[in-house]
Design a protein around this motif. Structure first.
Motif, PDB file in Angstrom:
ATOM      1  N   GLU A   1      29.415  58.630  21.464  1.00  0.00           N
ATOM      2  CA  GLU A   1      30.643  57.977  21.924  1.00  0.00           C
ATOM      3  C   GLU A   1      30.335  56.937  22.998  1.00  0.00           C
ATOM      4  N   THR A   2      29.451  57.297  23.921  1.00  0.00           N
ATOM      5  CA  THR A   2      29.071  56.360  24.980  1.00  0.00           C
ATOM      6  C   THR A   2      28.355  55.151  24.401  1.00  0.00           C
ATOM      7  N   ALA A   3      27.468  55.392  23.436  1.00  0.00           N
ATOM      8  CA  ALA A   3      26.732  54.291  22.807  1.00  0.00           C
ATOM      9  C   ALA A   3      27.685  53.337  22.087  1.00  0.00           C
ATOM     10  N   VAL A   4      28.660  53.878  21.371  1.00  0.00           N
ATOM     11  CA  VAL A   4      29.618  53.027  20.654  1.00  0.00           C
ATOM     12  C   VAL A   4      30.443  52.196  21.631  1.00  0.00           C
ATOM     13  N   GLN A   5      30.861  52.815  22.727  1.00  0.00           N
ATOM     14  CA  GLN A   5      31.631  52.065  23.725  1.00  0.00           C
ATOM     15  C   GLN A   5      30.809  50.918  24.294  1.00  0.00           C
ATOM     16  N   PHE A   6      29.522  51.171  24.550  1.00  0.00           N
ATOM     17  CA  PHE A   6      28.680  50.103  25.089  1.00  0.00           C
ATOM     18  C   PHE A   6      28.487  49.000  24.050  1.00  0.00           C
ATOM     19  N   LEU A   7      28.189  49.376  22.797  1.00  0.00           N
ATOM     20  CA  LEU A   7      27.986  48.378  21.750  1.00  0.00           C
ATOM     21  C   LEU A   7      29.235  47.525  21.561  1.00  0.00           C
ATOM     22  N   TYR A   8      30.388  48.148  21.676  1.00  0.00           N
ATOM     23  CA  TYR A   8      31.647  47.411  21.575  1.00  0.00           C
ATOM     24  C   TYR A   8      31.771  46.407  22.726  1.00  0.00           C
TER      25      TYR A   8
ATOM     26  N   VAL B   1      19.539  50.472  18.448  1.00  0.00           N
ATOM     27  CA  VAL B   1      20.467  49.723  17.591  1.00  0.00           C
ATOM     28  C   VAL B   1      20.327  48.222  17.837  1.00  0.00           C
ATOM     29  N   LEU B   2      20.316  47.816  19.100  1.00  0.00           N
ATOM     30  CA  LEU B   2      20.217  46.386  19.415  1.00  0.00           C
ATOM     31  C   LEU B   2      18.885  45.809  18.938  1.00  0.00           C
ATOM     32  N   GLY B   3      17.836  46.622  18.979  1.00  0.00           N
ATOM     33  CA  GLY B   3      16.529  46.147  18.536  1.00  0.00           C
ATOM     34  C   GLY B   3      16.483  45.838  17.050  1.00  0.00           C
ATOM     35  N   LYS B   4      17.375  46.450  16.284  1.00  0.00           N
ATOM     36  CA  LYS B   4      17.402  46.235  14.833  1.00  0.00           C
ATOM     37  C   LYS B   4      18.735  45.656  14.363  1.00  0.00           C
ATOM     38  N   LYS B   5      19.486  45.062  15.310  1.00  0.00           N
ATOM     39  CA  LYS B   5      20.821  44.579  14.963  1.00  0.00           C
ATOM     40  C   LYS B   5      20.795  43.560  13.827  1.00  0.00           C
ATOM     41  N   GLU B   6      19.846  42.650  13.862  1.00  0.00           N
ATOM     42  CA  GLU B   6      19.784  41.620  12.822  1.00  0.00           C
ATOM     43  C   GLU B   6      19.541  42.246  11.456  1.00  0.00           C
ATOM     44  N   ALA B   7      18.594  43.177  11.387  1.00  0.00           N
ATOM     45  CA  ALA B   7      18.299  43.846  10.113  1.00  0.00           C
ATOM     46  C   ALA B   7      19.482  44.693   9.657  1.00  0.00           C
ATOM     47  N   ILE B   8      20.157  45.321  10.610  1.00  0.00           N
ATOM     48  CA  ILE B   8      21.329  46.137  10.278  1.00  0.00           C
ATOM     49  C   ILE B   8      22.432  45.266   9.697  1.00  0.00           C
ATOM     50  N   ASP B   9      22.669  44.098  10.286  1.00  0.00           N
ATOM     51  CA  ASP B   9      23.709  43.201   9.785  1.00  0.00           C
ATOM     52  C   ASP B   9      23.374  42.683   8.390  1.00  0.00           C
ATOM     53  N   ILE B  10      22.103  42.495   8.125  1.00  0.00           N
ATOM     54  CA  ILE B  10      21.701  42.064   6.780  1.00  0.00           C
ATOM     55  C   ILE B  10      22.060  43.147   5.766  1.00  0.00           C
ATOM     56  N   LYS B  11      21.805  44.402   6.107  1.00  0.00           N
ATOM     57  CA  LYS B  11      22.149  45.504   5.210  1.00  0.00           C
ATOM     58  C   LYS B  11      23.658  45.613   5.021  1.00  0.00           C
ATOM     59  N   LEU B  12      24.402  45.430   6.097  1.00  0.00           N
ATOM     60  CA  LEU B  12      25.858  45.489   5.995  1.00  0.00           C
ATOM     61  C   LEU B  12      26.378  44.359   5.106  1.00  0.00           C
TER      62      LEU B  12
ATOM     63  N   ILE C   1      30.623  50.954  15.383  1.00  0.00           N
ATOM     64  CA  ILE C   1      30.418  52.230  14.691  1.00  0.00           C
ATOM     65  C   ILE C   1      29.513  52.045  13.484  1.00  0.00           C
ATOM     66  N   LEU C   2      29.741  50.987  12.707  1.00  0.00           N
ATOM     67  CA  LEU C   2      28.919  50.736  11.526  1.00  0.00           C
ATOM     68  C   LEU C   2      27.466  50.464  11.897  1.00  0.00           C
ATOM     69  N   ARG C   3      27.261  49.696  12.926  1.00  0.00           N
ATOM     70  CA  ARG C   3      25.876  49.403  13.330  1.00  0.00           C
ATOM     71  C   ARG C   3      25.155  50.667  13.775  1.00  0.00           C
ATOM     72  N   LEU C   4      25.847  51.492  14.549  1.00  0.00           N
ATOM     73  CA  LEU C   4      25.232  52.739  15.003  1.00  0.00           C
ATOM     74  C   LEU C   4      24.898  53.641  13.825  1.00  0.00           C
ATOM     75  N   ALA C   5      25.855  53.855  12.944  1.00  0.00           N
ATOM     76  CA  ALA C   5      25.632  54.766  11.819  1.00  0.00           C
ATOM     77  C   ALA C   5      24.604  54.219  10.835  1.00  0.00           C
TER      78      ALA C   5
ATOM     79  N   VAL D   1      35.119  52.494   7.226  1.00  0.00           N
ATOM     80  CA  VAL D   1      33.809  52.942   7.700  1.00  0.00           C
ATOM     81  C   VAL D   1      33.174  53.881   6.687  1.00  0.00           C
ATOM     82  N   ASN D   2      33.943  54.803   6.156  1.00  0.00           N
ATOM     83  CA  ASN D   2      33.417  55.757   5.180  1.00  0.00           C
ATOM     84  C   ASN D   2      32.897  55.030   3.941  1.00  0.00           C
ATOM     85  N   GLY D   3      33.676  54.051   3.437  1.00  0.00           N
ATOM     86  CA  GLY D   3      33.270  53.330   2.232  1.00  0.00           C
ATOM     87  C   GLY D   3      32.013  52.508   2.436  1.00  0.00           C
ATOM     88  N   VAL D   4      31.940  51.790   3.546  1.00  0.00           N
ATOM     89  CA  VAL D   4      30.768  50.960   3.812  1.00  0.00           C
ATOM     90  C   VAL D   4      29.515  51.818   3.958  1.00  0.00           C
TER      91      VAL D   4
END
Length: 298
Positions: A9-16, A215-226, A245-249, A283-286
């Motif tokens: 929860e804390t991580a998601v709040q920070f990422l937001y 998460v931030l270290g792989k944000k670019e790769a995560i966004d490519i997957k999304l 939430i999507l980036r974290l998960a 979120v569930n579908g993605v």
């Protein structure tokens, strides 16, 4: 120890917060963010620390009166020993710091004990820091007195009364050191609450920061997957809470070895708590698509 749920929860709040349009650099955001999300916990810790300090200070006044009387007499006696001027000066310094200690403690007593979390926690944090710093200076001055006294064995008998008063006051400081650093005194059962609160806050920040950094270290790769599973994906087109939430998960599914079912279920729970009415289904579908693609590619 902080729970996995609390950490996520804390991580998601920070990422937001770190990903809002025009937001601050993540590294510059950490300290103010941490102060904000831990206001209530820090307030409870500061008040628990204050109550313990208040308890330890009971009876100190009589010890201080005794010391002042004996210090005055010792200073008069040392007037006949010019070669022992350093001892006289140290005793005067101790008296000044004792007075400062009393003033700092009185300031703590006057602080409001309720009201806005941020102001209460902030005021107590600053006041306690100053109080403990003065107490450490005082302990160092007392120690200096005993070291200097070693050079004048002929004065030990004459100065034993004031030395005894200093030792009695130092016993309070010894206990205060345990309150300030309870993690260094695990056998002190009466400090368990303060110790556990400090450790939990420290561990929550450490583990949340580690998760955020991953998460931030792989944000670019995560966004490519999304982008591979979301039609016309671009980060700014997704609600910022859902995006966090999507980036974290996605990180947990692809890079952290978290079981897919666990990662998705926890992400859906986060969406229920922080997202919109459509967030859970989205979120569930993605994430389901991310997991299926990862399984196929694997």
């Amino acid at each position: 120890m902080p729970s996995r749920r609390h950490i996520r929860e804390t991580a998601v709040q920070f990422l937001y917060c770190a990903d809002l349009e025009g937001g601050a650099d993540p590294s510059a955001l950490r300290d103010p963010f941490w102060e904000f999300v831990t206001e209530s916990d820090r307030r409870s810790l500061q008040l628990a620390t204050f109550r313990t300090v208040h308890h330890l200070a009971q009876g100190r006044e009589s010890r201080l009166v005794e010391f002042v009387e004996r210090q005055t007499a010792a200073a008069t006696m040392l007037g006949a020993w010019p070669e022992a001027e350093s001892i006289k000066s140290t005793l005067q310094r101790i008296a000044e710091l004792e007075a400062k200690w009393s003033s700092a403690h009185a300031g703590l007593e006057r602080l409001p004990k309720d009201g806005d979390d941020a102001s209460v926690a902030g005021n107590f944090a600053a006041a306690l820091e100053g109080f403990f710093r003065n107490d450490r200076d005082l302990a160092a001055a007392r120690q200096r007195f005993f070291v200097e006294l070693e050079d004048f064995p002929e004065l030990r008998g004459s100065l034993e009364a004031v030395a005894a008063s200093i030792r009695r006051l130092q016993r309070i400081s010894d206990r205060l050191r345990m309150v300030e650093e309870p993690e260094n005194f695990p056998d002190q059962a009466d400090l368990a609450r303060i110790r556990e609160s400090k450790v939990e806050l420290r561990e929550l920040r450490r583990r949340s920061d580690e998760l955020v950094d991953a998460v931030l270290g792989k944000k670019e790769a995560i966004d490519i997957k999304l982008a591979e599973v979301v039609d016309h994906y671009s980060p700014e087109r997704i609600d910022p809470v859902d995006r966090a939430i999507l980036r974290l998960a996605t990180h947990e599914i692809l890079h952290a070895g978290t079981p897919v079912k666990v990662a998705i279920n926890e992400a859906v729970e986060l969406a229920k708590r922080y997202g919109t009415s459509d967030s859970q289904r989205f979120v569930n579908g993605v994430l389901d698509s991310i997991a299926k693609q990862a399984d196929v590619n694997g």
